[in-house]
Design a protein around this motif. Structure first.
Motif, PDB file in Angstrom:
ATOM      1  N   HIS A 141      36.354  43.789  31.433  1.00 48.43           N
ATOM      2  CA  HIS A 141      35.922  42.502  31.973  1.00 48.43           C
ATOM      3  C   HIS A 141      34.412  42.488  32.135  1.00 48.43           C
ATOM      4  O   HIS A 141      33.824  43.439  32.653  1.00 48.43           O
ATOM      5  CB  HIS A 141      36.607  42.237  33.312  1.00 48.43           C
ATOM      6  CG  HIS A 141      38.085  42.062  33.149  1.00 48.43           C
ATOM      7  ND1 HIS A 141      38.669  40.857  32.893  1.00 48.43           N
ATOM      8  CD2 HIS A 141      39.092  42.975  33.123  1.00 48.43           C
ATOM      9  CE1 HIS A 141      39.980  41.023  32.736  1.00 48.43           C
ATOM     10  NE2 HIS A 141      40.256  42.302  32.869  1.00 48.43           N
ATOM     11  N   ILE A 163      32.450  40.339  33.836  1.00 48.97           N
ATOM     12  CA  ILE A 163      31.842  39.799  35.048  1.00 48.97           C
ATOM     13  C   ILE A 163      31.940  40.869  36.142  1.00 48.97           C
ATOM     14  O   ILE A 163      33.040  41.277  36.517  1.00 48.97           O
ATOM     15  CB  ILE A 163      32.556  38.506  35.496  1.00 48.97           C
ATOM     16  CG1 ILE A 163      32.579  37.476  34.369  1.00 48.97           C
ATOM     17  CG2 ILE A 163      31.879  37.949  36.751  1.00 48.97           C
ATOM     18  CD1 ILE A 163      31.224  37.001  33.892  1.00 48.97           C
ATOM     19  N   SER A 203      39.297  41.489  48.231  1.00 51.94           N
ATOM     20  CA  SER A 203      40.422  42.219  47.635  1.00 51.94           C
ATOM     21  C   SER A 203      40.893  43.348  48.553  1.00 51.94           C
ATOM     22  O   SER A 203      42.099  43.532  48.749  1.00 51.94           O
ATOM     23  CB  SER A 203      40.016  42.798  46.275  1.00 51.94           C
ATOM     24  OG  SER A 203      39.647  41.759  45.401  1.00 51.94           O
ATOM     25  N   GLN A 214      33.805  39.719  46.354  1.00 54.65           N
ATOM     26  CA  GLN A 214      35.239  39.705  46.063  1.00 54.65           C
ATOM     27  C   GLN A 214      35.874  41.092  46.202  1.00 54.65           C
ATOM     28  O   GLN A 214      37.096  41.187  46.342  1.00 54.65           O
ATOM     29  CB  GLN A 214      35.526  39.118  44.686  1.00 54.65           C
ATOM     30  CG  GLN A 214      34.965  39.884  43.520  1.00 54.65           C
ATOM     31  CD  GLN A 214      35.330  39.189  42.199  1.00 54.65           C
ATOM     32  OE1 GLN A 214      36.472  38.829  41.975  1.00 54.65           O
ATOM     33  NE2 GLN A 214      34.347  38.975  41.345  1.00 54.65           N
ATOM     34  N   ALA A 225      34.861  41.312  38.893  1.00 53.03           N
ATOM     35  CA  ALA A 225      36.065  40.497  38.658  1.00 53.03           C
ATOM     36  C   ALA A 225      37.314  41.369  38.560  1.00 53.03           C
ATOM     37  O   ALA A 225      38.392  41.001  39.033  1.00 53.03           O
ATOM     38  CB  ALA A 225      35.905  39.665  37.382  1.00 53.03           C
ATOM     39  N   THR A 282      43.786  44.027  41.859  1.00 51.50           N
ATOM     40  CA  THR A 282      44.585  43.839  43.071  1.00 51.50           C
ATOM     41  C   THR A 282      45.821  42.997  42.739  1.00 51.50           C
ATOM     42  O   THR A 282      46.910  43.233  43.273  1.00 51.50           O
ATOM     43  CB  THR A 282      43.721  43.184  44.164  1.00 51.50           C
ATOM     44  OG1 THR A 282      42.537  43.973  44.334  1.00 51.50           O
ATOM     45  CG2 THR A 282      44.451  43.105  45.493  1.00 51.50           C
ATOM     46  N   GLY A 283      45.650  42.057  41.826  1.00 46.77           N
ATOM     47  CA  GLY A 283      46.785  41.258  41.352  1.00 46.77           C
ATOM     48  C   GLY A 283      47.794  42.091  40.575  1.00 46.77           C
ATOM     49  O   GLY A 283      49.003  41.860  40.663  1.00 46.77           O
ATOM     50  N   ALA A 340      39.445  42.098  41.899  1.00 47.56           N
ATOM     51  CA  ALA A 340      40.457  41.120  42.323  1.00 47.56           C
ATOM     52  C   ALA A 340      41.622  41.093  41.337  1.00 47.56           C
ATOM     53  O   ALA A 340      42.795  41.036  41.742  1.00 47.56           O
ATOM     54  CB  ALA A 340      39.822  39.739  42.449  1.00 47.56           C
ATOM     55  N   LEU A 341      41.314  41.173  40.056  1.00 46.96           N
ATOM     56  CA  LEU A 341      42.381  41.156  39.044  1.00 46.96           C
ATOM     57  C   LEU A 341      43.271  42.387  39.193  1.00 46.96           C
ATOM     58  O   LEU A 341      44.502  42.297  39.123  1.00 46.96           O
ATOM     59  CB  LEU A 341      41.777  41.112  37.631  1.00 46.96           C
ATOM     60  CG  LEU A 341      40.962  39.855  37.301  1.00 46.96           C
ATOM     61  CD1 LEU A 341      40.200  40.049  35.991  1.00 46.96           C
ATOM     62  CD2 LEU A 341      41.869  38.634  37.198  1.00 46.96           C
TER      63      LEU A 341
END
Lengths: 360, 461
Positions: free
Chosen positions: A153, A155, A196, A192, A158, A164-165, A161-162
């Motif tokens: 990724h 950014i 997270s 973020q 980013a 963490t998803g 958070a991803l």
């Protein structure tokens, strides 16, 4: 100083057995409390040789990528992982099938460690149709659902958070898997990250946050960017245990990863590993790295190189001869040469690919 | 002097409510701060506290009465020494007017209608709803809730997360009852961290779950826009088709009422700009239900732009088992022959009223409800333009780089020879939303502006 802090200090002191990568590189854990596993994993011959080969593959692959970049065959940004190989290889050795990895833009090493085809990675770097993203992603954007690698990724932050998803999906599905979200010391100051951390601990999500502290966020040192520099404690206000690990020693990485993954897998929530490491090259290919001295880099390379450490141990233990190691090197070079060959000769994507993969 | 107790407004958009219960009886003494009644709005039950002291002289609206307008007199409070006859006198006096002064907006709609022959501009059939389909009344709010509940029953991978969606039952009560039915695992209250939970949702979607992420308003989604665009919209392309994000981002969008500049913006054109997203903006309850169900099933990231003012409005919707509408298909709401009005979302409110008034003036307007902004159903617009030769677009968003701008571009490109007049757009004004009631009214479009624009393109005075 309270009793608990004293105990932790003592615990940390007993763990200072690694060769270390500098002042902050000793393996020590704080906040974990019940942590009694050794700081260094006792490697078998097979483990040593496996780590040696995997790290060497990343090293040689990245050297070749740098070369192809210099020849104009790789465009745009290209961030090399040279120096940091022990981090991802140690974690790869600790993980189980189904555990996911997600990282930022310095991602080639993670893909190779997750068993993605070097040809596919190199062809993506050259923007060819046989690349892992058909040439449409580039150096920073590659993925493999099959191998549980979720990018790549561009950014900064980013992926935290991803990732963490990904941990959330593991808990939702009760599949026992753990997500490993890698990010750098630079990203560790992004807002973020803390959003997270909060949710991951609140919901006890199985996520290992791996902070690859290579000491510079692009050209700014940790000391110049961060109010507190012990990044392993960045989860303290959420109650997330964290430890600093000698990220140049693959055995320390494996031992810490085992602890972290076990913590997450047993339902206790997230865990932070600060891997103290170093990148030998600049931030990207266009970075001359004038913000640090040549001596600093040279000292790391000669005293703490992750691959040389394994090599020395293997030879000292008589687990392999120079010849044996040369054979591994030759094998790895052949694999990398083959991937470079493929990446140069594979055609560019068909022009019809411009308008595909936008929507399903 | 008896004091009037008026029906209070309990939210920015409340226009009426139900007087659920009186907690004081006639003759009771009331001191300031006493709870005297309970009022139900479509969002919540609220207690009404007395502001003044006295004796409750007369109750004018019985408990259980529905549809009590804001500012309607509901009781009379007597001061010390006053008797019940004063209450009777006060009850018959008109309620004090507390309305804002009328704005100096163009008021074409108030102009005397031209005596005209009846024109053909009629409600059109929805091709998605076969003739004879049983219908029922539903608010937009209920339609959205039902859509989520039906899809959550159908697919265990669907879950909803956002601020106040679970225990509070939704800041705007869109998720009412979902926690009870589906439990805390699938109806998840998040901390106030839009960037974080949007990213978490996208990560879960990459792993194959189907999140519905509710933003309390899309104004707050600006904090999360990086994940919506860089993580959700672009990953399918960047991965060469390997990995996408089946996720719905939904919530109220655009202006509500009197909430000022930071809470009053329409983001349709922002998201419509991005390849890799679908953007849906429903108007009616049927749009809301059919399109939200489609959005949840869609394997792509879908931006679902609702409107707080529309939540409480009631429409007829098909009373069928599984009502799903196609994303990317506009609906002709009224057929007509003189001008094409293109609108979507709350813009439809002005547009439909304008079409009625235009019909009375002898102008036959065809009304197209876009329903989806991206992909844009330009073919339905073009077919209408070829018939009418004139286009007016109606939306609440800012004019610059708006969805209207895009429609105007595509129409001139693809139907230039059919146009008999320049394309006009009616939009929100190019200003941050003001708070003052009169300025806010001026900043939004109105029916008069739509009629003026139609008159201009039809060259009628």
């Amino acid at each position: 100083m309270g009793k608990r802090q004293l105990e932790m200090r003592e615990m940390a002191a007993t763990k200072r057995t690694s060769s270390g990568a500098g002042a902050k590189a000793d393996s020590r854990s704080r906040g974990a409390g019940d942590n009694s596993a050794p700081a260094i994993a006792d490697f078998s011959k097979e483990q040593e040789l496996h780590a040696y080969r995997e790290m060497l593959l990343i090293r040689r692959f990245e050297e070749k990528a740098g070369q192809l970049y210099g020849m104009g065959l790789i465009g745009g940004f290209c961030h090399l992982y040279i120096g940091q190989e022990a981090v991802v290889v140690g974690m790869q050795m600790a993980k189980k099938d189904g555990d996911q990895m997600i990282t930022g833009y310095r991602d080639h090493g993670h893909m190779l460690a997750m068993d993605l085809d070097p040809k596919g990675v190199m062809a993506e770097l050259t923007g060819r149709r046989g690349g892992l993203s058909k040439g449409k992603g580039g150096s920073m954007h590659m993925f493999s659902k099959e191998k549980h690698f979720y990018g790549g990724h561009g950014i900064v932050g980013a992926q935290v958070a991803l990732g963490t998803g990904l941990g959330f999906s593991n808990k939702y599905r009760e599949n026992g898997n753990v997500a490993m979200a890698f990010f750098g010391d630079g990203a560790s100051n992004q807002g973020q990250v803390y959003e997270s951390f909060n949710m991951a601990q609140l919901w006890k999500l199985p996520v290992v946050y791996v902070i690859e502290n290579n000491k510079y966020g692009m050209g700014t040192s940790v000391e110049r960017s961060s109010a507190t520099t012990d990044l392993s404690q960045r989860g303290a206000s959420f109650g997330i245990p964290g430890e600093q690990v000698d990220g140049m020693d693959v055995r320390a990485v494996l031992a810490a990863s085992d602890r972290a993954l076990e913590h997450c897998r047993s339902g206790k929530g997230p865990y932070i590993l600060e891997m103290v490491t170093y990148r030998y090259r600049g931030h990207s290919m266009s970075d001359p790295a004038k913000y640090r001295s040549k001596d600093e880099v040279q000292k790391m390379r000669t005293e703490h190189d992750p691959i040389e450490q394994v090599r020395k141990r293997v030879l000292d233990a008589n687990w392999a001869t120079e010849e044996d190691l040369k054979a591994i090197d030759k094998d790895v070079r052949a694999l990398v040469a083959e991937s470079a060959e493929f990446a140069q000769n594979d055609p560019e994507p068909d022009v019809s690919e411009l308008y595909t993969d936008i929507l399903l | 002097m008896p004091i009037d107790i008026l029906m209070p407004a309990l939210s920015p958009t409340m226009e009426e409510g139900k007087l659920a219960k009186w907690l004081k009886a006639e003759g009771d003494t009331v001191t300031a701060g006493d709870v005297i009644a309970e009022i139900e709005t479509d969002k919540a039950t609220m207690e009404v506290e007395a502001v003044d002291e006295g004796v409750l002289g007369k109750i004018l609206v019985a408990e259980g009465t529905e549809g009590v307008k804001v500012n309607e007199k509901i009781a009379i409070l007597l001061a010390e020494g006053e008797d019940a006859s004063a209450a009777d006198a006060a009850a018959s006096a008109p309620a004090a007017k507390a309305e804002a002064p009328a704005p100096a907006a163009p008021a074409a709609s108030a102009a005397a209608p031209v005596a005209a022959a009846p024109v053909a501009s009629e409600p059109a059939e929805d091709p998605e709803v076969p003739a004879g389909t049983p219908m029922k009344a539903s608010t937009v709010r209920e339609a959205l809730r039902d859509a989520m509940a039906e899809e959550m029953r159908r697919d265990g991978d669907v879950f909803v997360m956002g601020e106040e969606v679970a225990e509070y039952q939704g800041a705007y009560k869109i998720t009412q009852g979902l926690l009870d039915e589906f439990g805390a695992k699938r109806v998840i209250d998040t901390p106030i961290t839009e960037h974080g939970f949007a990213g978490l949702g996208v990560g879960a979607a990459m792993a194959g779950l189907k999140p519905i992420v509710e933003f309390m308003t899309f104004n707050f989604a600006m904090q999360a826009i990086d994940h919506i665009i860089n993580s959700a919209a672009k990953t399918l392309y960047m991965s060469g088709g390997q990995m996408g994000a089946p996720i719905v981002f939904r919530g109220p969008n655009g202006a509500a009422a009197r909430v000022g500049a930071q809470h009053s913006q329409d983001y349709a054109s922002w998201y419509a700009h991005i390849p890799g997203l679908k953007v849906v903006q429903p108007w009616s309850a049927a749009d809301a239900k059919g399109l939200l169900k489609a959005a949840i099933r869609d394997p792509n990231p879908v931006i679902f732009l609702e409107n707080e003012i529309l939540y409480g409005q009631s429409f007829e919707i098909p009373d069928v088992e599984d009502f799903v509408l196609p994303i990317g298909k506009a609906k002709i709401e009224r057929t007509g022959s003189d001008v094409t009005l293109v609108s979507w979302g709350i813009g439809m409110t002005y547009t439909m009223k304008a079409a009625d008034e235009l019909a009375a003036m002898g102008i036959s307007a065809e009304v197209i409800n876009l329903r989806t902004i991206r992909p844009l159903d330009i073919d339905t617009v073009l077919a209408s333009v070829r018939k009418t030769g004139r286009v007016v677009t109606v939306e609440e968003a800012y004019p610059m780089c708006s969805v209207s701008s895009e429609i105007a571009y595509q129409v001139q490109e693809k139907a230039f020879d059919y146009l008999d007049a320049p394309i006009l757009r009616v939009t929100g004004k190019d200003v941050p939303m003001p708070y003052a009631a009169n300025l806010e009214k001026l900043a939004l479009p109105n029916v008069g502006e739509v009629i003026d624009a139609v008159k201009a393109v039809t060259y009628t005075a």
